[in-house]
Structures are given as C-alpha cells and as structure tokens.
Motif scaffolding. Structure first.
Motif, PDB file in Angstrom:
ATOM      1  N   VAL A   1      36.660  52.650  39.150  1.00 21.55           N
ATOM      2  CA  VAL A   1      37.903  51.746  39.274  1.00 21.55           C
ATOM      3  C   VAL A   1      37.374  50.366  39.815  1.00 21.55           C
ATOM      4  N   ASN A   2      36.461  50.624  40.885  1.00 30.00           N
ATOM      5  CA  ASN A   2      35.908  49.358  41.538  1.00 30.00           C
ATOM      6  C   ASN A   2      34.761  48.939  40.708  1.00 30.00           C
ATOM      7  N   MET A   3      34.256  49.704  40.006  1.00 34.81           N
ATOM      8  CA  MET A   3      33.139  49.018  38.974  1.00 34.81           C
ATOM      9  C   MET A   3      33.841  48.172  37.862  1.00 34.81           C
ATOM     10  N   ILE A   4      34.944  48.679  37.470  1.00 37.12           N
ATOM     11  CA  ILE A   4      35.880  48.139  36.434  1.00 37.12           C
ATOM     12  C   ILE A   4      36.306  46.890  36.923  1.00 37.12           C
ATOM     13  N   ALA A   5      36.885  47.048  38.149  1.00 35.01           N
ATOM     14  CA  ALA A   5      37.418  45.626  38.803  1.00 35.01           C
ATOM     15  C   ALA A   5      36.470  44.472  38.923  1.00 35.01           C
ATOM     16  N   SER A   6      35.080  45.022  39.461  1.00 33.31           N
ATOM     17  CA  SER A   6      34.119  44.013  39.553  1.00 33.31           C
ATOM     18  C   SER A   6      33.711  43.156  38.133  1.00 33.31           C
ATOM     19  N   PHE A   7      33.623  44.070  37.047  1.00 30.94           N
ATOM     20  CA  PHE A   7      33.411  43.641  35.859  1.00 30.94           C
ATOM     21  C   PHE A   7      34.392  42.656  35.531  1.00 30.94           C
ATOM     22  N   MET A   8      35.509  42.892  35.761  1.00 27.52           N
ATOM     23  CA  MET A   8      36.803  41.984  35.327  1.00 27.52           C
ATOM     24  C   MET A   8      36.597  40.627  36.090  1.00 27.52           C
ATOM     25  N   TYR A   9      36.307  40.931  37.301  1.00 27.12           N
ATOM     26  CA  TYR A   9      36.415  39.675  38.227  1.00 27.12           C
ATOM     27  C   TYR A   9      35.111  38.629  37.475  1.00 27.12           C
ATOM     28  N   ASN A  10      33.964  39.515  37.520  1.00 27.70           N
ATOM     29  CA  ASN A  10      32.844  38.453  36.796  1.00 27.70           C
ATOM     30  C   ASN A  10      32.804  38.006  35.277  1.00 27.70           C
ATOM     31  N   SER A  11      33.564  38.791  34.631  1.00 31.41           N
ATOM     32  CA  SER A  11      33.787  38.230  33.055  1.00 31.41           C
ATOM     33  C   SER A  11      34.661  37.033  33.380  1.00 31.41           C
ATOM     34  N   CYS A  12      35.816  37.080  34.221  1.00 39.79           N
ATOM     35  CA  CYS A  12      36.598  35.829  34.054  1.00 39.79           C
ATOM     36  C   CYS A  12      35.972  34.688  34.682  1.00 39.79           C
ATOM     37  N   LYS A  13      35.233  35.112  35.728  1.00 33.47           N
ATOM     38  CA  LYS A  13      34.294  33.960  36.255  1.00 33.47           C
ATOM     39  C   LYS A  13      33.402  33.477  35.234  1.00 33.47           C
ATOM     40  N   ALA A  14      32.802  34.100  34.609  1.00 36.80           N
ATOM     41  CA  ALA A  14      31.859  33.611  33.327  1.00 36.80           C
ATOM     42  C   ALA A  14      32.530  32.893  32.354  1.00 36.80           C
TER      43      ALA A  14
ATOM     44  N   ASN B   1      35.872  31.869  32.147  1.00 32.09           N
ATOM     45  CA  ASN B   1      37.242  31.116  32.446  1.00 32.09           C
ATOM     46  C   ASN B   1      36.928  30.070  33.613  1.00 32.09           C
ATOM     47  N   ASN B   2      35.650  30.536  34.344  1.00 33.08           N
ATOM     48  CA  ASN B   2      35.347  29.772  35.728  1.00 33.08           C
ATOM     49  C   ASN B   2      36.446  29.897  36.541  1.00 33.08           C
ATOM     50  N   GLU B   3      36.891  31.098  36.656  1.00 35.64           N
ATOM     51  CA  GLU B   3      38.229  31.282  37.387  1.00 35.64           C
ATOM     52  C   GLU B   3      38.016  32.513  38.441  1.00 35.64           C
ATOM     53  N   ASN B   4      38.103  32.484  39.606  1.00 30.22           N
ATOM     54  CA  ASN B   4      38.185  33.713  40.584  1.00 30.22           C
ATOM     55  C   ASN B   4      39.503  34.365  40.859  1.00 30.22           C
ATOM     56  N   LEU B   5      39.454  35.357  39.982  1.00 28.45           N
ATOM     57  CA  LEU B   5      40.870  36.353  40.191  1.00 28.45           C
ATOM     58  C   LEU B   5      40.876  37.076  41.658  1.00 28.45           C
ATOM     59  N   SER B   6      42.069  37.081  42.029  1.00 29.09           N
ATOM     60  CA  SER B   6      42.252  38.032  43.177  1.00 29.09           C
ATOM     61  C   SER B   6      42.401  39.272  43.083  1.00 29.09           C
ATOM     62  N   ASN B   7      42.486  40.180  44.023  1.00 25.51           N
ATOM     63  CA  ASN B   7      42.436  41.715  43.903  1.00 25.51           C
ATOM     64  C   ASN B   7      43.887  41.900  43.307  1.00 25.51           C
ATOM     65  N   GLU B   8      44.775  41.192  43.886  1.00 22.24           N
ATOM     66  CA  GLU B   8      46.115  41.329  43.323  1.00 22.24           C
ATOM     67  C   GLU B   8      46.313  41.268  41.690  1.00 22.24           C
ATOM     68  N   VAL B   9      45.644  40.175  41.243  1.00 16.01           N
ATOM     69  CA  VAL B   9      45.651  39.913  39.764  1.00 16.01           C
ATOM     70  C   VAL B   9      44.956  40.923  38.948  1.00 16.01           C
ATOM     71  N   ILE B  10      43.951  41.476  39.747  1.00 20.38           N
ATOM     72  CA  ILE B  10      43.087  42.448  38.876  1.00 20.38           C
ATOM     73  C   ILE B  10      43.755  43.663  39.181  1.00 20.38           C
TER      74      ILE B  10
END
Length: 225
Positions: free
Chosen positions: A137-150, A152-161
C-alpha cells in the motif's frame, strides 16, 4: 536464342523469400528433381549452410538451423520429401489467423495514475492484513504521489491519497492519512521555468510581424547600406 526480354524479372515466378535471392528457389527446384531421398536430404543440409552464409546475422539465435529449415520448407511449399531433423510446421497452422486481442473497455477513474494502478490496488485489497500488505500500500501511495507530481505538478496530501485508495478499491482499503508513508521521487523532471518567457517572446515577435504588415513592410526585414 534467348534475349534479355525473354527472361526478365517480371516474367519469372515470384520469389517466396526475396532476401535470399532467386537462386534458392532454383536450388530447391533441383532438389525436388532428385530421386533418392537421402541425397535430397543431404542437398537440403548444404542449402541451409548456404543460407546461413547469406544471412550471417541469423547465427546469433541458438535455433538458427531450425529457423532455416522452416524457411526451406516454406519456400518449397511443404512439398519437399526429405528427412527433416526438426518438427515440420503444417502449412495450415502457419497461415492460421491469430485470435483477436481484446482491448480493455473499463474507464480509468484517475487518468494520471494509469490503468496498471487499478490492478495493483485490486491485488493489495485481496491480501490479508500484515506487513506485506502495508508495504505494498505504501508503494502504491508513493506511486500515486509521484504520478500526480509528474503529470499535474501537484503535491497530493496523504489524506487525498487515502481517499483515492478508498475509491479505487471500492471501499476495501480504508486508511487514514497517518497510516500511509509516501516516498517522493526526487528525480522527477520539473516543469520548465523558461516556458512562460519563451511564450512571451513568441507573442512579442508575432505582434511585431503583424505591425510590420500593417505598415506595408510585409513582415520583411530590410538591410540598410
């Protein structure tokens, strides 16, 4: 007397494998005319060696002789009666139309994550609670954060993830932001800061050319001597 016009390429029989030349077809026609089966087999072995010489790059493959024997049988239209050291592929099987590959029709809920993320989340949701599931789950969450950053240039919060994980898993992954550990990728390409400057320069030059056209200069630059 035969002239060039009597033996032109367009009047000859079409070649099955043009990369090996017409002499291979003539070679096989001669082999078919040999009465003795053992002698025909020996001639085909020699032909395979000749083809390997004509196409030396094929030798990098471990089964190149089997491939060449298959080419020989294909060129001979599977009418060559010899002792083949490899299984002969049936002509019907060779020309069989492959089955159609289905295209995924499911919609992607969050396009910037991609389709493969859904399969990863389904796998994590089907696992029993434990350390392995938490790591996934942490690996998936990190992938989601980095994908959105790449994308949308947006930093997702842990709550949104955590909310996205709940949505994509159909409610099977219900976590809080504190339960998720995200590892940002510092190697992600950053947006080009000079883009707006280049865009402004382009607009400035475009306006300049339009003004030149209005003044009768037609956008041309004149040299002063």
């Amino acid at each position: 007397m035969m002239t060039l016009q009597d033996d032109y390429n367009t009047q000859r029989q079409a070649m099955s494998m043009s990369e090996y030349g017409r002499h291979i077809d003539l070679y096989l026609d001669h082999i078919k005319s040999i009465a003795d089966r053992n002698e025909r087999t020996l001639w085909v072995h020699n032909l395979v060696q000749i083809m390997a010489t004509l196409n030396p790059d094929i030798k990098v493959q471990a089964n190149y002789k089997e491939i060449l024997w298959g080419i020989v049988m294909h060129v001979a239209e599977y009418q060559l009666d010899v002792d083949c050291p490899y299984p002969i592929v049936n002509k019907t099987i060779e020309s069989k139309k492959p089955e159609q590959i289905g295209y995924p029709s499911a919609n992607i809920r969050f396009r910037f994550y991609g389709r493969n993320l859904q399969m990863m989340i389904d796998k994590a949701a089907a696992m029993e609670s434990g350390t392995l599931r938490e790591d996934l789950v942490n690996m998936i969450a990190s992938f989601m954060y980095n994908s959105c950053k790449a994308w949308n240039n947006e930093n997702l919060s842990n709550e949104v993830i955590a909310e996205h994980l709940k949505t994509l898993s159909g409610g099977k992954l219900q976590l809080s932001g504190e339960e998720i550990t995200v590892s940002p990728d510092t190697q992600l390409a950053q947006p080009n800061k000079n883009w707006h400057n280049r865009k402004s320069n382009f607009q400035r030059n475009n306006n300049k050319n339009n003004n030149n056209k209005k003044n009768g200069r037609g956008g041309k630059t004149y040299r002063r001597f």
